[in-house]
Design a protein around this motif. Structure first.
Motif, PDB file in Angstrom:
ATOM      1  N   VAL A   1      42.380  37.958  50.945  1.00  0.00           N
ATOM      2  CA  VAL A   1      41.561  38.011  49.735  1.00  0.00           C
ATOM      3  C   VAL A   1      40.218  37.357  50.025  1.00  0.00           C
ATOM      4  CG1 VAL A   1      41.437  37.419  47.295  1.00  0.00           C
ATOM      5  CG2 VAL A   1      43.666  37.876  48.349  1.00  0.00           C
ATOM      6  N   GLU A   2      39.141  38.050  49.651  1.00  0.00           N
ATOM      7  CA  GLU A   2      37.785  37.574  49.935  1.00  0.00           C
ATOM      8  C   GLU A   2      36.911  37.703  48.697  1.00  0.00           C
ATOM      9  OE1 GLU A   2      37.401  39.016  54.586  1.00  0.00           O
ATOM     10  OE2 GLU A   2      37.101  40.476  52.963  1.00  0.00           O
ATOM     11  N   GLY A   3      35.877  36.888  48.636  1.00  0.00           N
ATOM     12  CA  GLY A   3      34.925  36.961  47.540  1.00  0.00           C
ATOM     13  C   GLY A   3      33.507  36.926  48.060  1.00  0.00           C
ATOM     14  N   THR A   4      32.581  37.404  47.239  1.00  0.00           N
ATOM     15  CA  THR A   4      31.161  37.344  47.576  1.00  0.00           C
ATOM     16  C   THR A   4      30.360  37.070  46.315  1.00  0.00           C
ATOM     17  OG1 THR A   4      29.299  38.536  48.589  1.00  0.00           O
ATOM     18  CG2 THR A   4      30.826  39.841  47.273  1.00  0.00           C
TER      19      THR A   4
ATOM     20  N   HIS B   1      28.098  38.984  52.490  1.00  0.00           N
ATOM     21  CA  HIS B   1      28.693  37.743  52.986  1.00  0.00           C
ATOM     22  C   HIS B   1      30.016  37.513  52.258  1.00  0.00           C
ATOM     23  CE1 HIS B   1      29.261  33.883  54.655  1.00  0.00           C
ATOM     24  NE2 HIS B   1      28.843  33.170  53.613  1.00  0.00           N
ATOM     25  N   TRP B   2      31.088  38.076  52.814  1.00  0.00           N
ATOM     26  CA  TRP B   2      32.417  37.944  52.228  1.00  0.00           C
ATOM     27  C   TRP B   2      33.072  36.678  52.761  1.00  0.00           C
ATOM     28  CZ3 TRP B   2      33.944  40.859  48.271  1.00  0.00           C
ATOM     29  CH2 TRP B   2      33.325  42.097  48.072  1.00  0.00           C
ATOM     30  N   ARG B   3      33.572  35.871  51.848  1.00  0.00           N
ATOM     31  CA  ARG B   3      34.196  34.596  52.226  1.00  0.00           C
ATOM     32  C   ARG B   3      35.677  34.627  51.861  1.00  0.00           C
ATOM     33  NH1 ARG B   3      30.038  30.363  49.562  1.00  0.00           N
ATOM     34  NH2 ARG B   3      29.410  32.147  48.284  1.00  0.00           N
ATOM     35  N   GLU B   4      36.506  34.142  52.773  1.00  0.00           N
ATOM     36  CA  GLU B   4      37.956  34.281  52.656  1.00  0.00           C
ATOM     37  C   GLU B   4      38.598  33.098  51.931  1.00  0.00           C
ATOM     38  OE1 GLU B   4      41.798  34.573  55.701  1.00  0.00           O
ATOM     39  OE2 GLU B   4      39.808  35.258  56.366  1.00  0.00           O
ATOM     40  N   TYR B   5      39.520  33.408  51.028  1.00  0.00           N
ATOM     41  CA  TYR B   5      40.351  32.388  50.394  1.00  0.00           C
ATOM     42  C   TYR B   5      41.489  32.029  51.349  1.00  0.00           C
ATOM     43  CZ  TYR B   5      38.062  33.285  45.893  1.00  0.00           C
ATOM     44  OH  TYR B   5      37.135  33.402  44.878  1.00  0.00           O
TER      45      TYR B   5
ATOM     46  N   ASP C   1      43.530  25.904  37.668  1.00  0.00           N
ATOM     47  CA  ASP C   1      44.963  25.850  37.966  1.00  0.00           C
ATOM     48  C   ASP C   1      45.336  26.806  39.086  1.00  0.00           C
ATOM     49  OD1 ASP C   1      45.610  23.904  36.005  1.00  0.00           O
ATOM     50  OD2 ASP C   1      45.485  25.446  34.463  1.00  0.00           O
ATOM     51  N   THR C   2      44.705  27.979  39.117  1.00  0.00           N
ATOM     52  CA  THR C   2      44.983  28.938  40.184  1.00  0.00           C
ATOM     53  C   THR C   2      44.469  28.423  41.519  1.00  0.00           C
ATOM     54  OG1 THR C   2      44.859  30.775  38.619  1.00  0.00           O
ATOM     55  CG2 THR C   2      44.648  31.316  40.954  1.00  0.00           C
ATOM     56  N   LEU C   3      43.298  27.837  41.535  1.00  0.00           N
ATOM     57  CA  LEU C   3      42.731  27.326  42.782  1.00  0.00           C
ATOM     58  C   LEU C   3      43.561  26.181  43.354  1.00  0.00           C
ATOM     59  CD1 LEU C   3      38.885  27.411  42.037  1.00  0.00           C
ATOM     60  CD2 LEU C   3      40.310  29.119  43.199  1.00  0.00           C
ATOM     61  N   LYS C   4      44.303  25.472  42.500  1.00  0.00           N
ATOM     62  CA  LYS C   4      45.173  24.403  42.998  1.00  0.00           C
ATOM     63  C   LYS C   4      46.315  24.941  43.853  1.00  0.00           C
ATOM     64  CE  LYS C   4      44.430  21.055  39.245  1.00  0.00           C
ATOM     65  NZ  LYS C   4      45.075  20.369  38.092  1.00  0.00           N
ATOM     66  N   LEU C   5      46.631  26.224  43.681  1.00  0.00           N
ATOM     67  CA  LEU C   5      47.692  26.831  44.478  1.00  0.00           C
ATOM     68  C   LEU C   5      47.214  27.199  45.878  1.00  0.00           C
ATOM     69  CD1 LEU C   5      49.289  29.253  41.842  1.00  0.00           C
ATOM     70  CD2 LEU C   5      49.932  26.894  42.370  1.00  0.00           C
ATOM     71  N   LEU C   6      45.911  27.143  46.113  1.00  0.00           N
ATOM     72  CA  LEU C   6      45.337  27.545  47.388  1.00  0.00           C
ATOM     73  C   LEU C   6      45.030  26.332  48.254  1.00  0.00           C
ATOM     74  CD1 LEU C   6      42.779  30.232  46.126  1.00  0.00           C
ATOM     75  CD2 LEU C   6      45.190  30.545  46.732  1.00  0.00           C
ATOM     76  N   ARG C   7      44.912  26.575  49.543  1.00  0.00           N
ATOM     77  CA  ARG C   7      44.493  25.507  50.454  1.00  0.00           C
ATOM     78  C   ARG C   7      43.003  25.270  50.358  1.00  0.00           C
ATOM     79  NH1 ARG C   7      42.952  24.823  56.056  1.00  0.00           N
ATOM     80  NH2 ARG C   7      42.831  27.070  56.373  1.00  0.00           N
ATOM     81  N   ARG C   8      42.237  26.366  50.226  1.00  0.00           N
ATOM     82  CA  ARG C   8      40.785  26.225  50.178  1.00  0.00           C
ATOM     83  C   ARG C   8      40.176  27.418  49.466  1.00  0.00           C
ATOM     84  NH1 ARG C   8      36.193  27.839  52.767  1.00  0.00           N
ATOM     85  NH2 ARG C   8      37.393  29.349  53.994  1.00  0.00           N
ATOM     86  N   SER C   9      39.254  27.146  48.546  1.00  0.00           N
ATOM     87  CA  SER C   9      38.432  28.189  47.949  1.00  0.00           C
ATOM     88  C   SER C   9      37.043  28.126  48.578  1.00  0.00           C
ATOM     89  CB  SER C   9      38.319  28.000  46.430  1.00  0.00           C
ATOM     90  OG  SER C   9      37.329  28.863  45.895  1.00  0.00           O
ATOM     91  N   PRO C  10      36.481  29.253  48.974  1.00  0.00           N
ATOM     92  CA  PRO C  10      35.162  29.232  49.611  1.00  0.00           C
ATOM     93  C   PRO C  10      34.002  29.083  48.635  1.00  0.00           C
ATOM     94  CG  PRO C  10      35.960  31.483  49.472  1.00  0.00           C
ATOM     95  CD  PRO C  10      37.060  30.601  48.930  1.00  0.00           C
TER      96      PRO C  10
ATOM     97  N   PRO D   1      31.493  30.687  40.656  1.00  0.00           N
ATOM     98  CA  PRO D   1      32.547  31.641  41.049  1.00  0.00           C
ATOM     99  C   PRO D   1      31.936  32.861  41.726  1.00  0.00           C
ATOM    100  CG  PRO D   1      32.121  31.787  38.696  1.00  0.00           C
ATOM    101  CD  PRO D   1      31.341  30.607  39.194  1.00  0.00           C
ATOM    102  N   PRO D   2      32.747  33.601  42.450  1.00  0.00           N
ATOM    103  CA  PRO D   2      32.235  34.813  43.105  1.00  0.00           C
ATOM    104  C   PRO D   2      31.902  35.893  42.085  1.00  0.00           C
ATOM    105  CG  PRO D   2      34.610  34.721  43.290  1.00  0.00           C
ATOM    106  CD  PRO D   2      34.187  33.406  42.689  1.00  0.00           C
ATOM    107  N   ARG D   3      30.993  36.780  42.465  1.00  0.00           N
ATOM    108  CA  ARG D   3      30.701  37.923  41.609  1.00  0.00           C
ATOM    109  C   ARG D   3      31.729  39.037  41.811  1.00  0.00           C
ATOM    110  NH1 ARG D   3      25.043  36.599  42.470  1.00  0.00           N
ATOM    111  NH2 ARG D   3      24.034  36.275  40.451  1.00  0.00           N
TER     112      ARG D   3
END
Length: 473
Positions: free
Chosen positions: A340-343, A353-357, A411-420, A426-428
């Motif tokens: 999963v990636e965001g930009t 510039h896609w950044r990976e969760y 709360d969702t981001l707490k389930l991840l190791r790292r958000s970019p 937030p990403p668009r």
């Protein structure tokens, strides 16, 4: 009745109960720390939406009567507190009936969680914890010796766990019969551990021996659980060694640990039990009545085990009193992962510039070495493995996950190791791509330091923005 109790298993009961309380503690802690993003009021699969369409009789739960995130948190943390009290041995300080009621509390609370947990709680070890936890209510405390019939029922569960898993393998994937499944399993299992790479790189003849030993442990040894001591202890000990091997090879939540706990109830520890009075009549009546019910309900898993269409991890009643188990009836040959990636680009392009969760447990960055999480259960990471197998497994929740990433939901981001992305930006757009992962070779590991090598396969979800998603109800 002298036949009703088994004083020689006094220490076995004590070890079993304390270890089970520890697993309860892990299960409730997992629920308390993850529920808001998964099944909370603003979660991916909200409990209120579920209880609105599923009646109480099909899914009995406290949360059928009332739900709020605050109430759920109170129940989960209360489960942690009671489990910690049981781990400390508080039940031994209470009268017999008080100790039984104290053991009933975590069972009722966890049943309430599992029955509204939906796909996030659709794992065999949830039902296994509930089935074992219900029997723990009947085991008694220091006022009585352990009842023989309850000890027998614990062995019956252990038999079904191991023998059912062995049968599902023989009837399932041909690689189990050819002794070749471990050529793939350590690489394609749901959540590898820190030693899984090394297990995968063991010589293939050793993999064949592992599979053969697994068949022996799951199809022959379980029968010996019902033989006299010390044979039963030897059988249980062999199961414990096998489960510890599995603990080292991957992250399977508390599946291996609760199997070990069950096996501990079989072990005849050398210990002189204290002298206690005979069990009260009311206790004998309750134990025998419930045992009769459980034996009658056992016809369902027995029919399943002897059926050519055997299924695994199925509950036959809404209270999860008697269930069927099994694991890895089929083995994937290739590992796929959803990345999963965001930009934050206004117009998403392939060269944006896609950044990976990064997730905590599931493979992502090829250089990130897996960690040991079990018996703690990373529910989102496990479901991401299923999502990679087929989008059909993710249809009910993946869109909601993407929506919350677009919102930078805390709360969702707490389930991840790292958000970019920083919390206030937030990403668009968010997209998902499917990659094929394989373990690197010894040479590649030395040269690159990466334990994984990945190859792009296809688009999993096109670039998606918040305005284009279906709004939550």
């Amino acid at each position: 009745m002298d036949w009703f109790t088994a004083p020689d298993y006094w220490l076995s009961r004590l070890v079993f109960q304390r270890a089970l309380a520890g697993l309860y503690l892990v299960a409730f802690l997992t629920a308390a720390l993850q529920f808001r993003a998964l099944i909370g009021e603003r979660g991916m699969l909200p409990v209120p939406r579920y209880t609105a369409r599923v009646p109480f009789r099909h899914s009995p739960s406290l949360f059928q009567l009332h739900y709020s995130d605050r109430f759920f948190a109170a129940c989960a943390w209360a489960g942690c507190a009671v489990s910690a009290a049981l781990l400390a041995g508080v039940d031994s300080l209470l009268p017999l009936w008080g100790g039984m009621l104290l053991w009933l509390v975590p069972w009722a609370l966890y049943l309430s969680i599992v029955n509204v947990g939906q796909t996030w709680y659709a794992f065999g070890w949830e039902s296994l914890l509930l089935e074992v936890g219900f029997l723990a209510v009947l085991l008694g405390n220091d006022e009585v010796a352990p009842p023989v019939v309850v000890l027998f029922l614990l062995r019956w569960i252990l038999f079904r766990v191991e023998f059912g898993a062995g049968l599902i393998k023989l009837r399932g994937d041909a690689c189990w019969r050819k002794l070749t499944c471990l050529d793939y399993h350590h690489e394609t299992q749901p959540m590898p551990g820190p030693l899984s790479w090394f297990f995968h790189r063991l010589p293939r003849p050793l993999h064949r021996a592992e599979v053969a030993a697994n068949h022996f442990t799951q199809l022959v040894v379980p029968v010996l659980l019902f033989t006299p001591q010390p044979v039963a202890t030897a059988a249980a000990s062999l199961m414990i060694v096998t489960q510890l091997w599995l603990v080292l090879s991957g992250n399977f939540a508390w599946l291996n640990w609760i199997t070990i706990v069950l096996a501990l109830s079989v072990v005849g520890f050398p210990y002189s039990a204290p002298s206690v009075p005979d069990a009260p009549l009311w206790y004998e009546i309750v134990v025998l009545a419930v045992a009769t019910l459980l034996v009658a309900l056992s016809r369902h898993p027995v029919r399943n085990m002897i059926s050519r269409r055997q299924v695994m991890n199925r509950s036959f009643d809404p209270l999860h009193l008697v269930n069927t188990y099994g694991a890895f009836g089929s083995i994937s040959r290739i590992r796929y992962e959803v990345v999963v990636e965001g930009t934050d680009d206004t117009v998403p392009r392939e060269d944006s510039h896609w950044r990976e969760y990064e997730f905590k447990g599931k493979p992502g960055d090829p250089r990130h070495w897996p960690r040991q999480f079990a018996p703690y259960h990373l529910r989102l990471d496990w479901l991401m493995w299923f999502a990679a197998l087929s989008p059909a497994y993710a249809g009910s929740w993946f869109g909601a996950l993407v929506e919350r990433l677009l919102e930078n939901d805390r709360d969702t981001l707490k389930l991840l190791r790292r958000s970019p992305f920083p919390p206030d930006a937030p990403p668009r757009y968010v997209r998902a791509r499917l990659f094929r992962y394989r373990y690197t070779t010894w040479r590649e590991l030395r040269e690159t330091g990466a334990c994984w090598e990945r190859t792009y396969v296809r688009e999993y979800l096109p670039p998606t923005r918040l305005e284009g998603m279906v709004q939550r109800s």
